[in-house]
Design a protein around this motif. Sequence first.
Motif, mmCIF file in Angstrom:
data_model
loop_
_atom_site.group_PDB
_atom_site.id
_atom_site.type_symbol
_atom_site.label_atom_id
_atom_site.label_comp_id
_atom_site.label_asym_id
_atom_site.label_seq_id
_atom_site.Cartn_x
_atom_site.Cartn_y
_atom_site.Cartn_z
ATOM 1 N N ARG A 113 -6.868 -2.976 -0.592
ATOM 2 C CA ARG A 113 -6.071 -2.495 -1.736
ATOM 3 C C ARG A 113 -5.957 -1.062 -1.593
ATOM 4 O O ARG A 113 -5.202 -0.573 -2.548
ATOM 5 C CB ARG A 113 -6.497 -3.088 -3.067
ATOM 6 N N ALA A 114 -6.910 -0.428 -0.924
ATOM 7 C CA ALA A 114 -6.928 0.945 -0.938
ATOM 8 C C ALA A 114 -7.151 1.443 0.539
ATOM 9 O O ALA A 114 -7.893 2.627 0.756
ATOM 10 C CB ALA A 114 -8.104 1.674 -1.930
ATOM 11 N N GLU A 115 -6.649 0.972 1.489
ATOM 12 C CA GLU A 115 -7.012 1.039 2.787
ATOM 13 C C GLU A 115 -6.804 2.433 3.181
ATOM 14 O O GLU A 115 -7.961 2.978 3.848
ATOM 15 C CB GLU A 115 -5.933 0.375 3.732
ATOM 16 N N ALA A 116 -5.857 3.251 2.835
ATOM 17 C CA ALA A 116 -5.567 4.615 3.384
ATOM 18 C C ALA A 116 -6.690 5.578 2.572
ATOM 19 O O ALA A 116 -6.774 6.565 3.200
ATOM 20 C CB ALA A 116 -4.134 5.035 2.980
ATOM 21 N N LEU A 117 -7.214 5.045 1.559
ATOM 22 C CA LEU A 117 -8.229 5.749 0.858
ATOM 23 C C LEU A 117 -9.607 5.588 1.363
ATOM 24 O O LEU A 117 -10.476 6.401 0.432
ATOM 25 C CB LEU A 117 -7.866 5.868 -0.733
#
Length: 159
Positions: A113-117
């Motif tokens: 849900r927040a892969e890039a972060l």
Amino acid sequence: MSELGPVPLNELQLTAWGERVGALIDVPAVLALRGELGAGKSVFARAVARGAGVHGPLPSPTFNLVFVYQGARGVDVYHLDLYRLEHSAEVWELGWRELGDGPEIVLIEWPERAEALLPEDRWDIYLEKPGSGSGSGSDSDVRVVRAVRRGEAPELPRP
Ligand SMILES: Nc1ncnc2c1ncn2[C@@H]1O[C@H](COP(=O)(O)OP(=O)(O)OP(=O)(O)O)[C@@H](O)[C@H]1O
Ligand SMILES: [Mg+2]
């Protein structure tokens, strides 16, 4: 060591590994727990928390997105479940910026849900139910576990 497993574990074995991880891993440590609904992410996360010295009930963070517990050795355990996150930017409201900077173990369910972060230094831990549909019902209590090291994540005890 950059990859552990794959190894099949029953619930008792997965719990035992989680407890060793909680007791032994150097902090800060970020563990992204990947797998479908019912894969065992929460089972593993609670075992890690217990191993880190957290006592008392450990609710599943279904409605709250983040729980923080105090463990032994001055270690804090953060248990996040991002399933209900609608936009990855919502993580900033959870204190995300500081996560994994202090003496803490950070357990993240539904990290996609927040892969890039996600922090670059982390372990991705994959929990898979073995192939369904083949009819071997006796395998239904096993999870195939694999861990992949990203960046400079601390050593992880073997499953
Ligand atoms: N080998 C195993 N490891 C972990 N859990 C197992 C295993 N075998 C059976 N189970 C069962 O599977 C379920 C795993 O539930 P859990 O809540 O940990 O899943 P989850 O991955 O956190 O799901 P969710 O995405 O809904 O949060 C439990 O009911 C547990 O008893
Ligand atoms: Mg869960």
